[in-house]
Design a protein around this motif. Sequence first.
Motif, short mmCIF file in Angstrom:
data_model
loop_
_atom_site.label_atom_id
_atom_site.label_comp_id
_atom_site.label_asym_id
_atom_site.label_seq_id
_atom_site.Cartn_x
_atom_site.Cartn_y
_atom_site.Cartn_z
N GLY A 138 0.80 -1.22 0.00
CA GLY A 138 0.00 0.00 0.00
C GLY A 138 0.83 1.27 0.00
N LEU A 139 0.19 2.36 0.38
CA LEU A 139 0.84 3.66 0.39
C LEU A 139 2.00 3.72 1.38
N SER A 140 1.89 2.98 2.48
CA SER A 140 2.97 2.98 3.47
C SER A 140 4.25 2.40 2.87
N MET A 141 4.11 1.37 2.01
CA MET A 141 5.29 0.80 1.37
C MET A 141 5.87 1.75 0.35
N ASP A 142 5.01 2.51 -0.34
CA ASP A 142 5.52 3.55 -1.24
C ASP A 142 6.36 4.56 -0.47
N ALA A 143 5.87 4.95 0.71
CA ALA A 143 6.60 5.94 1.52
C ALA A 143 7.93 5.38 2.00
N ALA A 144 7.94 4.09 2.36
CA ALA A 144 9.18 3.46 2.81
C ALA A 144 10.19 3.37 1.68
N ALA A 145 9.74 2.92 0.51
CA ALA A 145 10.64 2.80 -0.63
C ALA A 145 11.21 4.15 -1.03
N TYR A 146 10.36 5.18 -1.01
CA TYR A 146 10.84 6.52 -1.35
C TYR A 146 11.88 6.99 -0.34
N TYR A 147 11.67 6.66 0.93
CA TYR A 147 12.63 7.06 1.95
C TYR A 147 14.00 6.42 1.70
N GLY A 148 14.00 5.24 1.14
CA GLY A 148 15.27 4.56 0.88
C GLY A 148 15.92 4.93 -0.43
N ARG A 149 15.34 5.91 -1.15
CA ARG A 149 15.92 6.27 -2.46
C ARG A 149 17.31 6.86 -2.29
N ARG A 150 18.07 6.82 -3.36
CA ARG A 150 19.41 7.40 -3.35
C ARG A 150 19.32 8.91 -3.44
N ARG A 151 19.91 9.60 -2.48
CA ARG A 151 19.86 11.06 -2.45
C ARG A 151 21.02 11.67 -3.22
N ASP A 152 20.90 12.96 -3.51
CA ASP A 152 21.97 13.67 -4.21
C ASP A 152 23.26 13.56 -3.40
N GLY A 153 24.33 13.16 -4.05
CA GLY A 153 25.62 13.04 -3.40
C GLY A 153 25.85 11.72 -2.68
N GLU A 154 24.85 10.85 -2.67
CA GLU A 154 24.98 9.56 -1.99
C GLU A 154 25.46 8.50 -2.97
N LYS A 155 26.40 7.68 -2.54
CA LYS A 155 26.93 6.64 -3.40
C LYS A 155 25.91 5.52 -3.58
N PRO A 156 25.90 4.89 -4.75
CA PRO A 156 24.99 3.75 -4.96
C PRO A 156 25.26 2.66 -3.94
N GLY A 157 24.19 2.01 -3.48
CA GLY A 157 24.33 0.89 -2.56
C GLY A 157 24.47 1.27 -1.11
N GLN A 158 24.39 2.55 -0.78
CA GLN A 158 24.45 2.95 0.62
C GLN A 158 23.09 2.84 1.29
N SER A 159 22.06 3.23 0.58
CA SER A 159 20.69 3.13 1.07
C SER A 159 19.86 2.37 0.05
N GLY A 160 18.70 1.87 0.50
CA GLY A 160 17.86 1.15 -0.44
C GLY A 160 17.09 0.04 0.22
N ALA A 161 16.62 -0.91 -0.60
CA ALA A 161 15.76 -2.00 -0.14
C ALA A 161 16.55 -3.28 0.09
N LEU A 162 16.39 -3.84 1.27
CA LEU A 162 16.93 -5.16 1.60
C LEU A 162 15.75 -6.11 1.66
N ILE A 163 15.72 -7.09 0.78
CA ILE A 163 14.55 -7.95 0.64
C ILE A 163 14.79 -9.27 1.35
N VAL A 164 13.88 -9.61 2.24
CA VAL A 164 13.99 -10.85 3.02
C VAL A 164 13.04 -11.88 2.41
N VAL A 165 13.57 -13.08 2.14
CA VAL A 165 12.78 -14.15 1.54
C VAL A 165 13.07 -15.45 2.27
#
Length: 421
Positions: free
Chosen positions: A292-319
């Motif tokens: 739902g919308l809460s997951m959209d908000a979480a994913a957006y929070y983990g987006r890569r920000r300006d000046g941030e290196k790839p792989g520093q923030s993001g989604a860790l998927i548990v399966v």
Amino acid sequence: MTSSATSSDREKVVSKLPEGLRHTLKIRAAQYGVEMQAAVEQGIRDWCGLASATATLDTSGAESFSTFLPLGQWEEFRAIAADRRVSLIQGLAQSVQLWLDANPAPDVKRPEITRRIIVCNQKGGVGKTAITAGLGEALAEDTNKLHAVRVAKALAKALRASEAASGEEPANDDPLEVENLPGLGLRVLLVDFDPQCHLTNQLGAAPLPMNGDSLTNHMAGDPKGDLRDLIVSIEDETFGGRLHLLPACNDAFLLDVRLSAVRAREAALERALAPLEADYDVILVDCPPSLGLSMDAAAYYGRRRDGEKPGQSGALIVVQAEDSSADAYELLTTQIDDLRSDLQVDIDYLGIVVNLYDSRRGFIATSSLQGWVDIKDPRVVGLIGDLKEQKEAVRMKRPLLAYAPKSQQAIGMRALAREIA
């Protein structure tokens, strides 16, 4: 006392050293990534080069200590100690202390931008909460203590099998054995973003009352106070006040409804947590099993920000190594990819954690694990076994890495922390 070593250019030396000094030497050498024998060698060399002995140290209770030194160094040391009328035990202690003084405990390397790790999967029951807690604990452990770390053998074996099946040249390295390494010492905030409050309950905290303040209120634009006032510290000496929790409230069941009326709702979680970021190196969000919308908000929070290196923030998927996790994975990645496209943002996948793995379950488990390994992007960054210690820690409402620090699950959590650090 000396004896021949297997190496042609070193000899084994046996003397004595105070237990505290030996313990500090072991940790400091690990912090600098050098062998203890190299540290002792440098300390003796520097001590011999001094005009006189340094301040006398308390060597009472010194215990047997052995190391390997370059041929001839111990004899030179003995001669200089005799000239200075210093015992070999005292001279060795001064040499070790000299190296320690020249190599103080290094400062923790902190990220320039607070890392935001979103632990997620649309499927419930895969153990997102356990991974969130264990990873956070591993990131916060004391840098002045050594902790057992190992890359899971089953994971390394699966990776090699995958490489062979794809025609790639398999790695020659054997899976790492247990290695004692200093903790990472980061300041970590665990955010319980699930209305079921599992993370809150597992760590022995109380869910926030429905009639009080909560993360939901702050996201919905209706705060009743400072979010900092809701944070609790996870008290255990191994975390040294660095591990904190923002408890959940059952009102999060209503979050999607309340977010529907919020402008720029994808940024709601970021607006709520941004004031806290200066206090932490890493913020881990335990997401609900929702698309739902809460997951959209979480994913957006983990987006890569300006000046941030790839792989520093993001989604860790548990399966888990079974088929229903694969179906949920497809739904989650589709949602994240749609968000990437719609909002034109970069949301990195930090990896896949295969949790609750048990090879004794046969073909379903082993073939499913192989399927996760074959994805390659995102790659499998952790394999955590289905063992009793995690369940016991939950029952005792204690952090796993404090309750069972030497368990295979704890070792796996530390390996995971270093994979994504």
